[in-house]
Scaffold this active site. Structure first.
Site, PDB file in Angstrom:
ATOM      1  N   LYS A  64       0.832  -1.199   0.000  1.00  0.00           N
ATOM      2  CA  LYS A  64       0.000   0.000   0.000  1.00  0.00           C
ATOM      3  C   LYS A  64       0.873   1.259   0.000  1.00  0.00           C
ATOM      4  O   LYS A  64       2.039   1.221   0.398  1.00  0.00           O
ATOM      5  CB  LYS A  64      -0.873   0.022   1.262  1.00  0.00           C
ATOM      6  CG  LYS A  64      -1.900  -1.083   1.363  1.00  0.00           C
ATOM      7  CD  LYS A  64      -2.618  -1.001   2.702  1.00  0.00           C
ATOM      8  CE  LYS A  64      -3.666  -2.109   2.836  1.00  0.00           C
ATOM      9  NZ  LYS A  64      -4.818  -1.871   1.954  1.00  0.00           N
ATOM     10  N   ARG A  74     -10.383 -11.558   1.778  1.00  0.00           N
ATOM     11  CA  ARG A  74     -11.254 -12.593   1.221  1.00  0.00           C
ATOM     12  C   ARG A  74     -10.564 -13.959   1.216  1.00  0.00           C
ATOM     13  O   ARG A  74     -11.225 -14.999   1.238  1.00  0.00           O
ATOM     14  CB  ARG A  74     -11.692 -12.179  -0.182  1.00  0.00           C
ATOM     15  CG  ARG A  74     -10.584 -12.069  -1.200  1.00  0.00           C
ATOM     16  CD  ARG A  74     -10.947 -11.176  -2.367  1.00  0.00           C
ATOM     17  NE  ARG A  74     -10.985  -9.772  -1.990  1.00  0.00           N
ATOM     18  CZ  ARG A  74     -11.324  -8.781  -2.812  1.00  0.00           C
ATOM     19  NH1 ARG A  74     -11.666  -9.052  -4.066  1.00  0.00           N
ATOM     20  NH2 ARG A  74     -11.333  -7.541  -2.400  1.00  0.00           N
TER      21      ARG A  74
END
Length: 533
Positions: free
Chosen positions: A272, A346
């Protein structure tokens, strides 16, 4: 924060609990009889008659009383018709100005209150009066004792007890989500879960709570390849936390909650940007909400069975970290091409959702700070709700409305999942840039054919940014209300129909074999994921 419930009568101050600051909540229609114009009621009446104040929502007036009065400072707060939002806004603003003071606070309803109003007042005071201090010894303030009063207080005992349980659960969730990643590792989360279970059984003849911690060896034996793929980039050991609460016959199907427990999310190899990366300590807010739910259950002990599953690990870049393009095998046997390692939530959730099948659950709800896309869609007011099961979705929406912990149901058309196609695996872990929150839910859906399922994306509601940066404790109120509603009124949730078969039903008193999972078809290429994964 210690709360006390007290029958209050502003016309009889001798019966009131003395406090430093008294916040008086008044609704529209407040009247004082001419023969009772002395003391505080008379002061309120004169302020209204002179047009200096009214009970309209948002109206506020500070009063000063003689030293022999039951409070040295009184603040009148108008709450209009007494809606939850008006109570919450009035109290939050007032209390935030007082938390730096070491005060004894009392909050009195001038008129009879409802159970919901008492609970709302407690949550507003508790939320505004919270001060984080675990790693900040210099922190000052924080309310120690609060008296909640109403003329009909004894009729509001249920709301008061639920409020205390919610404050305990939300407080625990906020505390652990706020802690820096080096003070909230997967190992430490496991210890918190063990303590909740131990405390829940302490002093009770029956052991209703159970906690099991699975380490890497056990997770590997289970075949949780997706979970392992995320965790292997970090030197911090993973934990798979299994919490159980048995409040009903053990043969009854439990309601299961799965919380995303990424204790720090660097993005992995798909790292990130540095700006705001510190907030990725909040990426375990789904896990914190499940822990908060069980802390509340420890106090409420409703007649229902509940399971909490928390896959906890860090997502870090290293020489051992999963790389973009790697193909991993989930516990379900379905393979996944990892196109972006920052879509890691996920991956750990899909193995937990497969593990949930062994409990033959009534329904499963997963909670995750999953996508920045959901923040763009709904902001920080409502969590995103994704489900193909109308009955379960309606139950969650009802719980959200009743708890004022709001959500919004999003579409789940099959077309949204087409972008998950991969040339090299059963599916990719990301789809296109648009509708990323929905495609993430469609990814998770592929692991839930055995039971009714819903997904809550709390990326926008789990914490506040800017000057007010910190965890909110949401969606603990929604989860608790859902559990209490289903404990009080068991309902049936339709199971997905097996191919060529008929749909069946499962309720809190029925169990059965999970429906067979439908194998995924082969797929094609995805694109960039939202920042929260």
């Amino acid at each position: 924060m210690n709360f006390q419930l007290s029958p209050s009568d502003l016309l009889a101050p001798s019966k009131a609990v003395r406090s430093d600051v008294l916040l008086v909540l008044l609704r529209d229609g407040y009247e004082v009889l001419p023969e009772r114009m002395a003391g505080l009621p008379g002061t309120i009446a004169r302020a209204m008659q002179c047009g200096h104040w009214s009970p309209a929502a948002g109206k506020r007036l500070s009063l000063y009383l003689p030293d022999d009065a039951f409070a040295s400072r009184v603040i009148l707060l108008g709450i209009g018709q007494g809606k939850q939002q008006d109570i919450r806004e009035a109290l939050s603003k007032a209390v935030k100005e007082l938390v730096s003071e070491d005060v004894r606070l009392a909050v009195y309803f001038a008129q009879d209150a409802t159970i919901d109003q008492v609970r709302t007042a407690m949550l507003a005071v508790g939320g505004a009066g919270y001060v984080y201090s675990n790693t900040k010894p210099s922190a000052k303030g924080g309310l120690k004792k609060v008296v909640i009063g109403a003329p009909n207080a004894n009729d509001c005992r249920t709301g008061f007890e639920e409020g205390r349980a919610l404050l305990a659960g939300m407080g625990l969730a906020r505390e652990w989500a706020n802690r820096p990643a080096n003070h909230a590792t997967p190992t430490l989360l496991g210890k918190v879960a063990e303590e909740i279970a131990r405390s829940g059984n302490e002093g009770h003849g029956d052991a209703r709570f159970k906690c099991e911690l699975l380490d890497e060896a056990k997770v590997r034996k289970l075949g949780m390849g997706a979970f392992l793929a995320v965790a292997k980039g970090s030197s911090e050991p993973l934990r798979f936390i299994v919490l159980q609460y048995h409040g009903a016959d053990r043969k009854q199907a439990p309601l299961a909650f799965v919380g995303k427990g990424i204790t720090f999310d660097s993005g992995g190899i798909s790292i990130k940007p540095g700006a705001g990366m510190d907030e990725m300590k909040f990426d375990m807010s789904g896990a914190a909400s499940v822990l908060g739910l069980f802390e509340a259950l420890r106090h409420l002990r409703p007649a229902i069975n509940v399971v909490g599953l928390i896959p906890a690990c860090e997502n870090m870049p290293s020489g051992e970290a999963t790389k973009p393009g790697d193909v991993i095998t989930s516990m379900s046997g379905q393979t996944i091409e990892v196109l972006n390692t920052d879509a890691e939530g996920r991956l750990i959730l899909c193995d937990a959702l497969t593990y949930a099948e062994r409990f033959k659950p009534l329904a499963v709800v997963d909670i995750a700070t999953l996508t920045g896309n959901c923040v763009m869609a709904l902001g920080n007011l409502r969590s995103g709700l994704f489900s193909q099961h109308d009955e379960l979705a309606r139950a969650i929406e009802q719980a959200a409305d009743e708890s004022a912990d709001l959500c919004w149901r999003m579409p789940m058309d099959d077309a949204y999942g087409k972008g998950l196609k991969s040339n090299f695996a059963d599916m990719a872990n990301i789809a296109g840039r648009t509708a990323g929150a929905i495609s993430a839910a469609k990814f998770l859906e592929r692991y839930t054919s055995a039971y009714p399922w819903a997904h809550l994306d709390i990326a926008g509601t789990a914490w506040d940014e800017g000057a007010a940066k910190g965890a909110t404790g949401r969606p603990v109120p929604l989860l608790v209300r859902l559990v209490l509603n289903l404990a009080k009124t068991p309902v049936q949730f339709a199971l997905p129909a097996p191919e060529g078969g008929k749909a069946t039903a499962r309720d809190t008193g029925k169990t059965g074999k999970p429906a067979a999972r439908k194998p995924a078809a082969a797929k094609g290429k995805g694109a960039a994921a939202g920042k929260r994964g």
